[in-house]
Design a protein around this motif. Structure first.
Motif, mmCIF file in Angstrom:
data_model
loop_
_atom_site.group_PDB
_atom_site.id
_atom_site.type_symbol
_atom_site.label_atom_id
_atom_site.label_comp_id
_atom_site.label_asym_id
_atom_site.label_seq_id
_atom_site.Cartn_x
_atom_site.Cartn_y
_atom_site.Cartn_z
ATOM 1 N N GLY A 60 0.796 -1.221 0.000
ATOM 2 C CA GLY A 60 0.000 0.000 0.000
ATOM 3 C C GLY A 60 0.828 1.270 0.000
ATOM 4 O O GLY A 60 0.294 2.358 0.153
ATOM 5 N N LYS A 61 2.151 1.145 -0.162
ATOM 6 C CA LYS A 61 3.030 2.306 -0.190
ATOM 7 C C LYS A 61 3.493 2.581 -1.612
ATOM 8 O O LYS A 61 3.326 1.749 -2.510
ATOM 9 C CB LYS A 61 4.245 2.056 0.705
ATOM 10 C CG LYS A 61 3.904 1.897 2.163
ATOM 11 C CD LYS A 61 5.160 1.687 2.982
ATOM 12 C CE LYS A 61 4.815 1.527 4.451
ATOM 13 N NZ LYS A 61 6.015 1.239 5.254
ATOM 14 N N ALA A 62 4.119 3.745 -1.815
ATOM 15 C CA ALA A 62 4.642 4.108 -3.129
ATOM 16 C C ALA A 62 5.779 3.175 -3.519
ATOM 17 O O ALA A 62 6.575 2.769 -2.668
ATOM 18 C CB ALA A 62 5.138 5.551 -3.114
ATOM 19 N N THR A 63 5.838 2.831 -4.797
ATOM 20 C CA THR A 63 6.889 1.935 -5.271
ATOM 21 C C THR A 63 7.304 2.321 -6.678
ATOM 22 O O THR A 63 6.584 3.017 -7.389
ATOM 23 C CB THR A 63 6.418 0.471 -5.248
ATOM 24 O OG1 THR A 63 7.506 -0.374 -5.615
ATOM 25 C CG2 THR A 63 5.289 0.231 -6.227
ATOM 26 N N ARG A 64 8.490 1.843 -7.056
ATOM 27 C CA ARG A 64 8.945 2.009 -8.434
ATOM 28 C C ARG A 64 8.455 0.820 -9.251
ATOM 29 O O ARG A 64 8.049 -0.197 -8.706
ATOM 30 C CB ARG A 64 10.466 2.110 -8.476
ATOM 31 C CG ARG A 64 10.961 3.398 -7.828
ATOM 32 C CD ARG A 64 12.465 3.439 -7.773
ATOM 33 N NE ARG A 64 12.955 2.349 -6.948
ATOM 34 C CZ ARG A 64 14.121 1.731 -7.130
ATOM 35 N NH1 ARG A 64 14.913 2.085 -8.121
ATOM 36 N NH2 ARG A 64 14.496 0.769 -6.329
ATOM 37 N N ILE A 65 8.541 0.963 -10.566
ATOM 38 C CA ILE A 65 7.997 -0.043 -11.472
ATOM 39 C C ILE A 65 9.114 -0.644 -12.305
ATOM 40 O O ILE A 65 10.012 0.058 -12.768
ATOM 41 C CB ILE A 65 6.959 0.602 -12.417
ATOM 42 C CG1 ILE A 65 5.800 1.167 -11.613
ATOM 43 C CG2 ILE A 65 6.442 -0.393 -13.444
ATOM 44 C CD1 ILE A 65 5.055 0.154 -10.814
ATOM 45 N N GLY A 66 9.050 -1.956 -12.501
ATOM 46 C CA GLY A 66 9.963 -2.643 -13.395
ATOM 47 C C GLY A 66 9.168 -3.499 -14.365
ATOM 48 O O GLY A 66 7.956 -3.657 -14.214
ATOM 49 N N TYR A 67 9.846 -4.044 -15.342
ATOM 50 C CA TYR A 67 9.210 -4.921 -16.324
ATOM 51 C C TYR A 67 9.869 -6.284 -16.264
ATOM 52 O O TYR A 67 11.076 -6.393 -16.042
ATOM 53 C CB TYR A 67 9.363 -4.364 -17.748
ATOM 54 C CG TYR A 67 8.554 -3.115 -18.000
ATOM 55 C CD1 TYR A 67 7.213 -3.184 -18.354
ATOM 56 C CD2 TYR A 67 9.135 -1.861 -17.883
ATOM 57 C CE1 TYR A 67 6.480 -2.047 -18.594
ATOM 58 C CE2 TYR A 67 8.403 -0.707 -18.111
ATOM 59 C CZ TYR A 67 7.065 -0.810 -18.468
ATOM 60 O OH TYR A 67 6.335 0.324 -18.697
#
Length: 108
Positions: free
Chosen positions: A80-87
């Motif tokens: 539920g916290k902010a996160t970075r995105i990967g593929y």
């Protein structure tokens, strides 16, 4: 000017990282790729003074204004916290986005 590769999509749940609405969460309503901005529901609400016309009554309307994408981050489905995105690629060959914080797949 070349368009940046955006890792956010319409319908993603995001959290605001900076500005007057810092900490608020909402869903992305629209993404403007040419200006690197996104409209988030319930965030950055501005008042718009409109004149009466054939579409309807005039008055002061409230609507969401666009935020720069550097000021928003996707909410991790697990924490539920902010996160970075990967593929990454799944076993069936699909390319999906995943949260770098927990490793949870975002695209279902």
């Amino acid at each position: 000017m070349a368009q940046a590769k955006l890792k956010i999509k319409k319908g993603d749940k995001v959290v605001v990282l900076a500005g007057k609405d810092k900490g608020k969460q909402g869903e992305i309503l629209a993404v403007h790729r040419d200006t690197n901005r996104a409209v988030v529901s319930g965030v950055n609400v501005v008042k718009r003074h409109t004149r009466p016309g054939p579409q309807g009554q005039g008055g002061i309307l409230e609507k969401e204004a666009a935020l720069h994408i550097s000021n928003i981050a996707i909410v991790d489905p697990k924490t539920g916290k902010a996160t970075r995105i990967g593929y990454k690629f799944l076993e069936d060959g699909r390319k999906v986005r995943f949260a770098k914080g927990s490793g949870e797949v975002i695209d279902v």
